[in-house]
Design an enzyme around this catalytic site. Structure first.
Site, mmCIF file in Angstrom:
data_model
loop_
_atom_site.group_PDB
_atom_site.id
_atom_site.type_symbol
_atom_site.label_atom_id
_atom_site.label_comp_id
_atom_site.label_asym_id
_atom_site.label_seq_id
_atom_site.Cartn_x
_atom_site.Cartn_y
_atom_site.Cartn_z
ATOM 1 N N LYS A 98 0.864 -1.193 0.000
ATOM 2 C CA LYS A 98 0.000 0.000 0.000
ATOM 3 C C LYS A 98 0.894 1.234 0.000
ATOM 4 O O LYS A 98 1.884 1.261 -0.713
ATOM 5 C CB LYS A 98 -0.998 -0.082 1.158
ATOM 6 C CG LYS A 98 -1.881 -1.330 1.027
ATOM 7 C CD LYS A 98 -2.789 -1.593 2.183
ATOM 8 C CE LYS A 98 -2.136 -2.448 3.220
ATOM 9 N NZ LYS A 98 -3.055 -3.042 4.192
ATOM 10 N N ASP A 109 -5.027 -8.546 9.353
ATOM 11 C CA ASP A 109 -6.434 -8.091 9.356
ATOM 12 C C ASP A 109 -7.402 -9.124 8.768
ATOM 13 O O ASP A 109 -8.524 -9.264 9.243
ATOM 14 C CB ASP A 109 -6.600 -6.726 8.669
ATOM 15 C CG ASP A 109 -6.029 -6.676 7.258
ATOM 16 O OD1 ASP A 109 -5.323 -7.621 6.861
ATOM 17 O OD2 ASP A 109 -6.286 -5.684 6.565
#
Ligand code: ADP
Ligand code: MG
Length: 470
Positions: free
Chosen positions: A177, A212
């Protein structure tokens, strides 16, 4: 339609027909580029299954298939108050989760932003900031009104690829990211957090390091025992599922029962970095070259929230350069990388007004383009639909690949999905379902898609609770 646009579009027309066929010609070209046929979806699902098998056999594969050391499933009886620290790709959340022991969960949370400097600066600054946020949360937001002491045991959701060696130990494989902090090589992520907490005198104990997706899977599994796969569709994308330990050939830890299950964090964002099957366009290549991780996270860059707006921007700029949009002129705002946010795509997709007024507002007010015509706004809306649809269809191919790998199509299963892209993008879910039906026919109905809101934080708290009991 403005006359210049009519002319341009007519010039582009190769076939016969009305003036609007020029428009269709442009759109048809783009449609061809962004279309993912049913056959292609099948190829992608099969390609992922192949990569999954490779990743289970050996470390260092493109789809890393990281063992999470989370074994077994929660039974809903877990009880207590736990903290979760959730470092996503955009947000940092401190959550306080109350597990009541009857499968019910309540949660309070506070969001903190992570500045660009922290995302790309020394890792120590990032972890000091996180420790400060935990401290702030515990002093300001904890359940003081109920006179309870603040929760002090924490599960750390870290949404980046980690080579995990125990439930509370692991090193970063590489940043993804927008992150690219220095000084993290070879360091244990939990140690980094523990050190920061002790530097800042925050009396909180870190019990588990959780991806996550793993958190999402566990939190959904807590509510629905039929859950097979947890998915993130937020800044990035990834999946985690329950795998039989005997199938994880690369695991050498013999103390584990081969018949038990362990959660595998797939790290599917890296799928097809070799670019064998994914339909990468020149618009994707342009983004990739300018990203912090060129030639990495190929699947993620076609599918997830961080990138979809930027791909759309690249297509819009291309049409501007071909004099098809806005008389060949861009604006300073639209020229900025990342300026066309994925959130704008949601607004544009939702714009059902005859004049496309919401779309007009984004283009003319937010992005400061001069006056736009309805036809131009329609083109922009179409571009957004193409980019958004491709993302949903590719996500569906991954869902099918994992479900087939686990032989769960016939018997059915649930997929729990968290992340702002999935929660907010209009029609994403329906497009995923349509593509799944193309791949599986009626059997697609055996697979339930559920929203696992806040799953990444809740799951980390459940895992911390399991670790605390162990
Ligand atoms: P994280 O990835 O940090 O855990 P989220 O799941 O909230 O956080 O995802 C944030 C990303 O989701 C943003 O970077 C953006 O790309 C995307 N996003 C946020 N809001 C919307 C929206 N309304 N529509 C589509 N995408 C969105
Ligand atoms: Mg997240």
């Amino acid at each position: 339609m403005t006359s210049w646009l009519t002319r341009k579009l007519q010039n582009l027309t190769t076939g016969s027909g009305e003036p609007s066929s020029g428009y269709s010609e442009v759109i048809n070209d783009l449609q061809r580029e962004f279309n993912v046929s049913s056959e292609k979806l099948r190829e992608i699902a099969d390609g992922l299954k192949c990569e999954m098998r490779k990743g289970l056999e050996q470390t260092g594969q493109t789809v890393a298939m990281v063992p999470s050391y989370v074994t077994g499933r929660p039974d809903g009886k877990e009880q207590g108050r736990y903290l979760a620290l959730d470092l996503g790709g955009t947000n940092l959340r401190v959550c306080e989760v109350h597990l009541s022991g009857d499968g019910k969960v309540s949660m309070k949370q506070q969001k903190y932003t992570i500045s660009q400097e922290l995302q790309t600066g020394p890792v120590r600054d990032l972890f000091d900031y996180m420790a400060t946020c935990i401290d702030k949360y515990v002093t300001e937001h904890s359940s003081m009104e109920t006179r309870e002491l603040p929760a002090t045991k924490l599960g750390f959701t870290f949404s980046f690829p980690v080579l995990q060696t125990a439930l509370d130990r692991g090193t970063l494989i590489h940043w993804t990211k927008g992150f690219n902090c220095s000084g993290v090589e070879g360091k244990d992520i939990v140690e980094l957090l523990r050190d920061a907490l002790s530097r800042k005198n925050v009396p909180v104990e870190v019990l588990a390091l959780v991806n996550d997706t793993v958190g999402t899977l566990i939190s959904q599994g807590y509510k629905d025992p039929n859950t097979l796969l947890g998915v993130i569709l937020g800044t990035g994308t990834n999946g985690a599922y329950f795998e039989k330990i005997s199938n994880i050939k690369k695991l050498t830890n013999t103390s584990l029962n081969p018949d038990d299950t362990m959660v595998i964090n797939m790290e599917w964002g890296a799928f097809d970095n070799e670019r064998r099957v994914l339909p990468v366009t020149m618009f994707d290549n342009k983004l990739d070259r300018k990203s912090v991780n060129p030639r990495k996270q190929t699947f993620e860059k076609l599918v997830s929230g961080m990138y979809l707006g930027e791909i759309s921007r690249n297509v819009i700029l291309h049409l501007i350069d071909r004099n098809i949009l806005f008389d060949g002129y861009s604006s300073a705002d639209l020229n900025k990388m990342w300026s066309f946010e994925t959130g704008y795509m949601s607004i544009i997709e939702n714009d059902k007004s005859a004049d496309l007024t919401e779309t007009q507002h984004i283009l003319e007010n937010t992005l400061s383009l001069p006056k736009t015509s309805l036809e131009e706004r329609r083109i922009v809306k179409k571009i957004v639909e193409l980019v958004g649809t491709r993302a949903a269809r590719l996500a569906a191919a991954a869902f099918v690949g994992v479900t087939e790998h686990c032989n769960s199509v016939e018997k059915g299963c649930s997929i729990g999905i968290d992340g702002s892209l999935y929660h907010h993008y209009p029609g994403f879910r329906e497009r995923v379902r349509a593509a799944m039906r193309e791949l599986l026919g009626e059997k697609a109905e055996n697979i339930k898609l559920t929203e696992a809101s806040d799953g990444s934080g809740i799951g980390a708290a459940i895992i911390a609770c399991l670790a605390n009991k162990a």
